[in-house]
Motif scaffolding. Structure first.
Motif, PDB file in Angstrom:
ATOM      1  N   THR A   1       0.972  -1.113  -0.119  1.00 18.96           N
ATOM      2  CA  THR A   1       0.072  -0.050  -0.065  1.00 18.96           C
ATOM      3  C   THR A   1       0.828   1.281  -0.045  1.00 18.96           C
ATOM      4  O   THR A   1       2.058   1.082   0.254  1.00 18.96           O
ATOM      5  N   ARG A   2       0.325   2.233  -0.448  1.00 22.96           N
ATOM      6  CA  ARG A   2       1.002   3.681  -0.453  1.00 22.96           C
ATOM      7  C   ARG A   2       0.719   4.238   0.962  1.00 22.96           C
ATOM      8  O   ARG A   2      -0.028   3.790   1.648  1.00 22.96           O
ATOM      9  N   GLY A   3       1.729   5.137   1.531  1.00 25.22           N
ATOM     10  CA  GLY A   3       1.449   5.714   2.709  1.00 25.22           C
ATOM     11  C   GLY A   3       0.475   6.821   2.869  1.00 25.22           C
ATOM     12  O   GLY A   3      -0.075   7.134   3.827  1.00 25.22           O
TER      13      GLY A   3
ATOM     14  N   LEU B   1       3.286   0.442  10.519  1.00 24.18           N
ATOM     15  CA  LEU B   1       1.859   0.773  10.252  1.00 24.18           C
ATOM     16  C   LEU B   1       1.108   0.833  11.649  1.00 24.18           C
ATOM     17  O   LEU B   1      -0.009   1.159  11.611  1.00 24.18           O
ATOM     18  N   ASP B   2       1.781   0.424  12.821  1.00 24.61           N
ATOM     19  CA  ASP B   2       1.191   0.610  14.013  1.00 24.61           C
ATOM     20  C   ASP B   2       1.234   1.854  14.696  1.00 24.61           C
ATOM     21  O   ASP B   2       0.541   2.129  15.623  1.00 24.61           O
ATOM     22  N   ARG B   3       2.144   2.621  14.126  1.00 29.22           N
ATOM     23  CA  ARG B   3       2.359   4.013  14.614  1.00 29.22           C
ATOM     24  C   ARG B   3       1.276   4.761  13.991  1.00 29.22           C
ATOM     25  O   ARG B   3       0.921   4.856  12.705  1.00 29.22           O
ATOM     26  N   THR B   4       1.167   5.856  14.726  1.00 22.16           N
ATOM     27  CA  THR B   4       0.020   6.779  14.088  1.00 22.16           C
ATOM     28  C   THR B   4       0.815   7.653  13.138  1.00 22.16           C
ATOM     29  O   THR B   4       1.920   8.149  13.116  1.00 22.16           O
TER      30      THR B   4
ATOM     31  N   ARG C   1      -6.974   9.042   7.434  1.00 22.43           N
ATOM     32  CA  ARG C   1      -8.275   8.559   7.010  1.00 22.43           C
ATOM     33  C   ARG C   1      -7.632   7.485   6.112  1.00 22.43           C
ATOM     34  O   ARG C   1      -8.253   6.396   6.043  1.00 22.43           O
ATOM     35  N   TYR C   2      -6.782   7.735   5.223  1.00 22.87           N
ATOM     36  CA  TYR C   2      -6.472   6.800   4.219  1.00 22.87           C
ATOM     37  C   TYR C   2      -5.808   5.429   4.968  1.00 22.87           C
ATOM     38  O   TYR C   2      -6.087   4.339   4.882  1.00 22.87           O
TER      39      TYR C   2
ATOM     40  N   SER D   1       1.266  16.040  -0.841  1.00 21.00           N
ATOM     41  CA  SER D   1       0.151  17.058  -0.844  1.00 21.00           C
ATOM     42  C   SER D   1      -0.862  16.934  -0.091  1.00 21.00           C
ATOM     43  O   SER D   1      -1.959  17.462   0.128  1.00 21.00           O
ATOM     44  N   CYS D   2      -0.831  15.657   0.677  1.00 17.76           N
ATOM     45  CA  CYS D   2      -1.947  15.289   1.455  1.00 17.76           C
ATOM     46  C   CYS D   2      -1.950  15.927   2.779  1.00 17.76           C
ATOM     47  O   CYS D   2      -0.602  15.868   3.546  1.00 17.76           O
ATOM     48  N   SER D   3      -2.991  16.140   3.542  1.00 18.73           N
ATOM     49  CA  SER D   3      -3.221  16.926   4.842  1.00 18.73           C
ATOM     50  C   SER D   3      -3.038  15.736   5.716  1.00 18.73           C
ATOM     51  O   SER D   3      -3.249  14.521   5.607  1.00 18.73           O
ATOM     52  N   PRO D   4      -2.488  16.007   7.049  1.00 19.65           N
ATOM     53  CA  PRO D   4      -2.664  15.034   8.242  1.00 19.65           C
ATOM     54  C   PRO D   4      -3.840  14.306   8.337  1.00 19.65           C
ATOM     55  O   PRO D   4      -3.594  12.944   8.551  1.00 19.65           O
ATOM     56  N   ILE D   5      -4.837  14.634   8.243  1.00 18.42           N
ATOM     57  CA  ILE D   5      -6.211  14.038   8.401  1.00 18.42           C
ATOM     58  C   ILE D   5      -6.313  13.111   7.221  1.00 18.42           C
ATOM     59  O   ILE D   5      -7.229  12.330   7.483  1.00 18.42           O
TER      60      ILE D   5
END
Length: 163
Positions: free
Chosen positions: A3-5, A158-161, A27-28, A19-23
């Motif tokens: 998967t992509r980050g 991926l367990d990390r936020t 969500r992704y 270009s993605c916001s933290p939210i």
């Protein structure tokens, strides 16, 4: 599984700006369920390989040496689990972990900190133990040292936020 980050694919990419916001990233990433992630032993980010690295002539560890190290680790596991209904670390049950995953004291403290700070599940804990045991086997070590635990924890990205 791959998967992509993030939706744009550039989260953590040093060559491109995400270009993605933290939210949006949160969500992704939350689309992958926790119970599914718990069942995957290793989560790692694989960055794009630079051309320089592809053409670099620096001597690396040869594949034959890596194969020999892996074969030694597999042989150690076969010996360890002789007479048992399984043959490798990944197949250990919870009761087998206590017997075969002896961690040195520094490693115990490190694992405790990771579990508490990252809020890892019991299933993630057992995955870390199994991966730590495998890393120690690859290292030819009889017990699991702090650096084996540290490396295994790093494989749970991926367990990390997200940010």
């Amino acid at each position: 599984m791959a998967t992509r980050g993030c939706p744009c694919g550039f989260y953590t990419d040093p060559q491109h700006e995400c270009s993605c916001s933290p939210i949006v990233i949160q969500r992704y990433r939350s689309r992958i369920s926790g119970p599914l992630l718990d069942r995957i032993d290793i989560h790692i980010e694989v960055p794009a390989v630079k051309y320089k690295d592809l053409t670099d002539r620096v001597a690396r560890e040869p594949s034959i040496a890596i194969r020999e190290r892996v074969n030694r680790a597999r042989e150690a596991q076969l010996v360890r689990f002789k007479g048992m209904p399984f043959f490798c670390n990944a197949q250990m049950r919870a009761s087998d972990l206590r017997l075969h995953c002896q961690i040195e004291s520094g490693g115990e403290r490190l694992l405790e900190l990771a579990i508490n700070r990252l809020g890892l599940s019991a299933r993630a804990y057992t995955r870390i133990l199994k991966v730590s045991r495998t890393i120690a086997d690859l290292d030819g070590a009889a017990s699991i040292a702090a650096h084996h635990v540290s490396e295994a924890i790093q494989y749970r990205s991926l367990d990390r936020t997200a940010p």
